[in-house]
Write an enzyme that holds these catalytic residues in place. Structure first.
Site, PDB file in Angstrom:
ATOM      1  NE  ARG A 193      -2.483  -1.710   3.293  1.00  0.00           N
ATOM      2  CZ  ARG A 193      -2.181  -2.976   3.729  1.00  0.00           C
ATOM      3  NH1 ARG A 193      -2.640  -4.104   2.745  1.00  0.00           N
ATOM      4  NH2 ARG A 193      -1.512  -3.389   4.761  1.00  0.00           N
ATOM      5  CD  GLU A 245       1.391 -11.273  17.160  1.00  0.00           C
ATOM      6  OE1 GLU A 245       0.504 -11.529  18.269  1.00  0.00           O
ATOM      7  OE2 GLU A 245       0.605 -10.633  16.372  1.00  0.00           O
TER       8      GLU A 245
END
Length: 175
Positions: free
Chosen positions: A58, A95
């Site tokens: 993006r 993560e």
């Protein structure tokens, strides 16, 4: 026009507990898209920048038209094995595991003043890796620019600890 009001929130995507901030609703609105690009371009119109660098994917959507408006070149930072010529890269923590971003070896010259652009700053891991990669190539990050900041997650602070100035068009509290 409120940019923030044109951003959709999708609860529990891509994982339970995540509030995903979806810019596709902003991008599909011609006034929303135009306002976003104009607001960012206006901020940097008198700033010494050689290149605009967008983070996949993006960041490409926002960064390329900003580069065009500013009359500067655009450079993509992509995920591993997506660029066709010789690259340099940097691994970063996720993560659950690691990932890698890459840039062409000839994309940045020592001393280039660059604007780093992406749609959103959350934990800051990808943006931090991009800053470090740009610096390793001799580039100077003039500012890190995002459409959205999620300040409670800490990415802005992470980049500021690296000495970066961070700008965003809007913020969302929480995750």
């Amino acid at each position: 026009m409120s940019i923030k009001s044109h951003i959709r929130t999708i609860a529990h995507y891509p994982h339970p507990g995540i509030m995903f901030r979806d810019i596709t609703t902003l991008l599909k609105d011609p006034i929303g898209l135009r306002t976003t690009i104009q607001e960012i371009s206006k901020r940097y119109q008198n700033v010494d920048i050689n290149k605009v660098i967008g983070i996949e994917s993006r960041g490409f959507i926002i960064g390329a038209p900003v580069a065009y408006q500013l009359g500067k070149g655009f450079v993509p930072i992509r995920k591993r094995n997506k660029l066709p010529a010789e690259t340099v890269g940097r691994d970063y923590e996720l993560e659950y595991g690691t990932d890698r971003i890459e840039i062409h070896v000839d994309a940045i010259q020592p001393g280039d003043q660059v604007l780093l652009v992406d749609d959103l700053i959350a934990t800051g891991g990808t943006a931090e890796a991009a800053v470090m990669l740009i610096r390793e190539m001799g580039g100077v990050v003039v500012e890190c620019c995002f459409v959205i900041d999620l300040p409670d997650i800490g990415g802005r602070v992470r980049l500021e600890k690296l000495g970066c100035t961070v700008f965003s068009l809007c913020e969302f509290e929480g995750g």
